[in-house]
Scaffold this motif. Structure first.
Motif, PDB file in Angstrom:
ATOM      1  N   VAL A 380       0.846  -1.201   0.000  1.00  0.00           N
ATOM      2  CA  VAL A 380       0.000   0.000   0.000  1.00  0.00           C
ATOM      3  C   VAL A 380       0.881   1.252   0.000  1.00  0.00           C
ATOM      4  CG1 VAL A 380      -1.726   1.304   1.281  1.00  0.00           C
ATOM      5  CG2 VAL A 380      -1.910  -1.195   1.111  1.00  0.00           C
ATOM      6  N   ARG A 381       1.869   1.248   0.873  1.00  0.00           N
ATOM      7  CA  ARG A 381       2.787   2.387   0.935  1.00  0.00           C
ATOM      8  C   ARG A 381       3.543   2.535  -0.383  1.00  0.00           C
ATOM      9  NH1 ARG A 381       8.187   2.400   4.752  1.00  0.00           N
ATOM     10  NH2 ARG A 381       9.260   4.101   3.680  1.00  0.00           N
ATOM     11  N   LEU A 382       3.988   1.430  -0.968  1.00  0.00           N
ATOM     12  CA  LEU A 382       4.719   1.470  -2.232  1.00  0.00           C
ATOM     13  C   LEU A 382       3.899   2.132  -3.331  1.00  0.00           C
ATOM     14  CD1 LEU A 382       7.062   0.478  -4.170  1.00  0.00           C
ATOM     15  CD2 LEU A 382       5.636  -1.549  -4.534  1.00  0.00           C
ATOM     16  N   HIS A 383       2.652   1.698  -3.493  1.00  0.00           N
ATOM     17  CA  HIS A 383       1.821   2.230  -4.573  1.00  0.00           C
ATOM     18  C   HIS A 383       1.437   3.687  -4.332  1.00  0.00           C
ATOM     19  CE1 HIS A 383       1.531  -2.101  -5.315  1.00  0.00           C
ATOM     20  NE2 HIS A 383       1.217  -1.786  -6.551  1.00  0.00           N
ATOM     21  N   ARG A 384       1.310   4.064  -3.070  1.00  0.00           N
ATOM     22  CA  ARG A 384       1.032   5.470  -2.773  1.00  0.00           C
ATOM     23  C   ARG A 384       2.228   6.346  -3.137  1.00  0.00           C
ATOM     24  NH1 ARG A 384       0.289   4.935   2.216  1.00  0.00           N
ATOM     25  NH2 ARG A 384       2.291   5.732   2.975  1.00  0.00           N
ATOM     26  N   GLU A 385       3.429   5.868  -2.840  1.00  0.00           N
ATOM     27  CA  GLU A 385       4.627   6.658  -3.114  1.00  0.00           C
ATOM     28  C   GLU A 385       4.960   6.703  -4.604  1.00  0.00           C
ATOM     29  OE1 GLU A 385       6.853   5.857   1.193  1.00  0.00           O
ATOM     30  OE2 GLU A 385       7.498   4.772  -0.610  1.00  0.00           O
ATOM     31  N   LEU A 386       4.738   5.608  -5.305  1.00  0.00           N
ATOM     32  CA  LEU A 386       5.065   5.561  -6.727  1.00  0.00           C
ATOM     33  C   LEU A 386       4.008   6.223  -7.600  1.00  0.00           C
ATOM     34  CD1 LEU A 386       6.528   1.962  -7.318  1.00  0.00           C
ATOM     35  CD2 LEU A 386       7.779   4.130  -7.215  1.00  0.00           C
ATOM     36  N   GLY A 387       2.736   6.107  -7.218  1.00  0.00           N
ATOM     37  CA  GLY A 387       1.662   6.510  -8.119  1.00  0.00           C
ATOM     38  C   GLY A 387       1.364   5.365  -9.084  1.00  0.00           C
ATOM     39  N   TRP A 388       0.173   5.379  -9.694  1.00  0.00           N
ATOM     40  CA  TRP A 388      -0.236   4.211 -10.473  1.00  0.00           C
ATOM     41  C   TRP A 388       0.597   4.033 -11.732  1.00  0.00           C
ATOM     42  CZ3 TRP A 388      -1.920   4.257 -15.495  1.00  0.00           C
ATOM     43  CH2 TRP A 388      -2.296   5.483 -16.044  1.00  0.00           C
ATOM     44  N   ARG A 389       1.085   5.122 -12.342  1.00  0.00           N
ATOM     45  CA  ARG A 389       1.855   4.986 -13.579  1.00  0.00           C
ATOM     46  C   ARG A 389       3.204   4.324 -13.308  1.00  0.00           C
ATOM     47  NH1 ARG A 389       3.402   9.759 -15.373  1.00  0.00           N
ATOM     48  NH2 ARG A 389       3.297   9.433 -17.626  1.00  0.00           N
ATOM     49  N   ASN A 390       3.910   4.813 -12.301  1.00  0.00           N
ATOM     50  CA  ASN A 390       5.194   4.195 -11.969  1.00  0.00           C
ATOM     51  C   ASN A 390       5.013   2.810 -11.371  1.00  0.00           C
ATOM     52  OD1 ASN A 390       6.973   6.155 -12.891  1.00  0.00           O
ATOM     53  ND2 ASN A 390       6.925   7.309 -10.960  1.00  0.00           N
ATOM     54  N   ALA A 391       3.912   2.587 -10.665  1.00  0.00           N
ATOM     55  CA  ALA A 391       3.650   1.250 -10.127  1.00  0.00           C
ATOM     56  C   ALA A 391       3.479   0.241 -11.256  1.00  0.00           C
ATOM     57  CB  ALA A 391       2.407   1.277  -9.242  1.00  0.00           C
ATOM     58  N   LEU A 392       2.829   0.661 -12.344  1.00  0.00           N
ATOM     59  CA  LEU A 392       2.681  -0.231 -13.494  1.00  0.00           C
ATOM     60  C   LEU A 392       4.042  -0.576 -14.089  1.00  0.00           C
ATOM     61  CD1 LEU A 392       0.869  -1.690 -15.523  1.00  0.00           C
ATOM     62  CD2 LEU A 392       0.689   0.448 -16.815  1.00  0.00           C
ATOM     63  N   VAL A 393       4.918   0.415 -14.211  1.00  0.00           N
ATOM     64  CA  VAL A 393       6.276   0.158 -14.707  1.00  0.00           C
ATOM     65  C   VAL A 393       7.008  -0.796 -13.760  1.00  0.00           C
ATOM     66  CG1 VAL A 393       8.501   1.202 -15.267  1.00  0.00           C
ATOM     67  CG2 VAL A 393       6.384   2.383 -15.863  1.00  0.00           C
ATOM     68  N   PHE A 394       6.878  -0.565 -12.478  1.00  0.00           N
ATOM     69  CA  PHE A 394       7.542  -1.404 -11.479  1.00  0.00           C
ATOM     70  C   PHE A 394       7.136  -2.859 -11.628  1.00  0.00           C
ATOM     71  CE2 PHE A 394       7.120  -3.421  -7.264  1.00  0.00           C
ATOM     72  CZ  PHE A 394       8.463  -3.462  -6.886  1.00  0.00           C
ATOM     73  N   HIS A 395       5.843  -3.122 -11.700  1.00  0.00           N
ATOM     74  CA  HIS A 395       5.390  -4.511 -11.773  1.00  0.00           C
ATOM     75  C   HIS A 395       5.687  -5.136 -13.137  1.00  0.00           C
ATOM     76  CE1 HIS A 395       3.522  -4.537  -7.874  1.00  0.00           C
ATOM     77  NE2 HIS A 395       2.815  -3.452  -8.145  1.00  0.00           N
ATOM     78  N   ALA A 396       5.574  -4.343 -14.197  1.00  0.00           N
ATOM     79  CA  ALA A 396       5.781  -4.894 -15.534  1.00  0.00           C
ATOM     80  C   ALA A 396       7.242  -5.245 -15.784  1.00  0.00           C
ATOM     81  CB  ALA A 396       5.295  -3.907 -16.592  1.00  0.00           C
ATOM     82  N   PHE A 397       8.159  -4.405 -15.338  1.00  0.00           N
ATOM     83  CA  PHE A 397       9.567  -4.624 -15.651  1.00  0.00           C
ATOM     84  C   PHE A 397      10.335  -5.279 -14.502  1.00  0.00           C
ATOM     85  CE2 PHE A 397       8.842  -1.025 -18.735  1.00  0.00           C
ATOM     86  CZ  PHE A 397       8.884  -1.843 -19.853  1.00  0.00           C
TER      87      PHE A 397
END
Length: 534
Positions: A380-397
């Motif tokens: 939860v903290r990770l996705h709040r700090e990254l935002g949904w766009r960067n979270a998508l990059v994080f999970h995809a790559f």
């Protein structure tokens, strides 16, 4: 400044401060209590007398800020490996009993990766030309060069660093050598290096990794900007000036700029040829596109340049992570900073044998898995700090690359078994046709976009004569799957052991004349004498 056992203060003063400090100490009668030292003598003294404390410091990294940000806290690697094995077993069962579930999961992952690739490619533009900054306006620049068993590369490294277009008085070069590396230390002792080169011996300790050495360099850095190079790197002479210009344009939230890595020894073998295409697609197409979109991206392990103050704030490098570059890119994004790319290039040597390539790719995939596990400790903290766009990059790559590499042989194997048992294109119901459609979509999206990015990168890098080797990308991916499963095994057995990639073994060079190679046509490879076993 350091207090000595006899109560006196040992001070390492910059050249401009020595006169003022001496006058100050005389005015207040403190001359007998203050000892002045050159910065490198001060550093050597601290390493000698405080080796144990320094060893603890350089291995802590981001754990000093938040233990949840370090792979050294807890046992994320072994736990992550067990999770991956469990997921793979579930996937095997799904492939055997209900292949449609596996197809749907795989399709979702590939569609996400493909979408990000396409978004990045649509954003590609030529980067603006840098204006030459007057020398007196340039900041002090620290270069960190971690060395371990690199005696073969030192001569070329010295020539490349001396060729950099940057005032020598403002260039602070730290050669970071491991405590037990007698061979490299002996080679450095006879090296005719300029006065701005400083050799620092990393205190004995564990883990013995590149990021641990970099943390020591960060503690000793004098520059406002830090650049990281490997021993075999040959950067373009103007790269540091390009980085400074990028920081001036990018504002205070720009924490890092990544130069483009180019494989120099691509004619060594088919592996180095495909590796060169992979790097061209990554550093000349994908990463510049993600940067242009304002998205986070995994950093390369070399030729990246940081604001020193930002590195201190985020905790430096994680000594326990074997892919410290990808982890640092995620951490910078979590702290609200941006990374960007610059058009300056660095020649790099690729592994030219199957064994060397497998060891290096295993280490990279291990680091990606550990990075994903570490940052997902508090999702939860990770996705709040990254935002949904960067979270998508994080999970995809960060998560998607090792997972897709693990699942590819299971996926292809399930396809073959299903095809043999059902007569391939003969299906009794719509489920079989849907599975075939999903399978075809996955393969087209996965291999097709990978080949397209390699082709675009090859065109931008003027490697069009090498484009025929793109046909070997599927085989290259299958080799990556072998490395992924080997990574799972090593995560269980030795999660923090760095498998060293030997350098100085290249048999060919595409730019033997020197590092002036921006967007230049490769021409015929020029053979050179092998400097070791290939």
């Amino acid at each position: 400044m350091l207090r000595l056992p006899d109560g006196r203060l040992l001070v390492a003063a910059k050249a401009r401060s020595v006169t003022r400090l001496a006058a100050f100490s005389r005015s207040f009668g403190l001359s007998a209590n203050i000892l002045l030292s050159a910065p490198r003598v001060f550093t050597r003294y601290v390493v000698d007398v405080a080796g144990a404390a320094l060893a603890d410091y350089v291995q802590s990294g981001p754990a000093a800020i938040d233990p949840d940000l370090s792979a050294g806290s807890g046992a994320p690697a072994r736990y992550g490996a067990q999770v991956l094995v469990l997921c793979s077993v579930i996937a095997l069962i799904a492939a055997a009993y209900e292949p449609l579930l596996l197809d749907l999961a795989f399709a979702a992952l590939f569609i996400a990766i493909t979408a990000l690739r396409l978004v990045a490619l649509t954003a590609l533009v030529e980067e603006p030309k840098s204006e030459r900054i007057p020398d007196d306006q340039l900041p002090i620049y620290t270069l960190l060069i971690p060395l371990y068993r690199e005696s073969r590369c030192l001569g070329g490294l010295l020539r490349a660093l001396r060729a950099l277009d940057y005032p020598e008085a403002k260039l602070d070069i730290k050669l970071l050598v491991e405590h037990g590396d007698a061979e490299t230390r002996a080679a450095l002792a006879v090296l005719d290096a300029p006065s701005n080169f400083e050799t620092i011996v990393v205190p004995q300790g564990s883990p013995r990794t590149k990021p641990r050495a970099l943390n020591l360099g960060l503690a000793a850095a004098r520059g406002a900007i830090i650049g990281v190079f490997d021993a075999e790197d040959r950067p373009e002479p103007g790269q540091l000036r390009d980085a400074v210009q990028a920081f001036l344009r990018g504002g205070p939230q720009l924490a890092c700029v990544q130069a483009r890595l180019v494989i120099d020894n691509r004619a060594d073998s088919w592996i180095t040829r495909v590796f060169a295409l992979e790097y061209a697609g990554l550093f000349d197409a994908l990463l510049p596109g993600l940067s242009r979109c304002g998205l986070m991206f995994p950093l390369g392990g070399t030729s990246n340049h940081f604001r020193t103050a930002v590195l201190d704030r985020v905790g430096g490098w994680d000594a326990w992570n074997l892919t410290e570059d990808a982890d640092l890119g995620v951490r910078l994004a979590r702290f609200g900073y941006r990374c960007a790319t610059i058009s300056s290039s660095t020649l790099e040597e690729a592994p030219n044998t199957h064994r060397a390539w497998l060891r290096q790719r295993t280490r990279w995939l291990m680091g990606y898995v550990v990075t994903w596990i570490v940052h997902m400790r508090r999702p939860v903290r990770l996705h709040r700090e990254l935002g949904w766009r960067n979270a998508l990059v994080f999970h995809a790559f960060i998560g998607g690359v090792p997972i897709s590499a693990l699942m590819l042989p299971i996926f292809v194997g399930g396809l073959i078994v299903d095809g043999l048992s059902s007569g391939w294109l003969v299906f009794d119901d719509w489920v079989g046709w849907l599975e075939l459609a999903l399978t075809g979509t996955n393969l087209v999206l996965g291999f097709g976009t990978a080949m397209a990015i390699a082709a675009i990168g090859a065109d931008r890098r003027n490697l069009t004569g090498q484009a025929r080797w793109i046909a070997l990308v599927p085989l290259y991916w299958l080799m990556s799957s072998v490395a992924a499963w080997r990574a799972v095994w090593r995560l269980i057995r030795a999660p923090h052991v760095w498998e060293k990639t030997e350098h100085g073994l290249a048999r060919t060079s595409a730019s033997a004349a020197g590092p002036g190679f921006r967007r230049s046509a490769p021409g015929p490879s020029r053979p050179r004498r092998a400097r070791g076993r290939g």
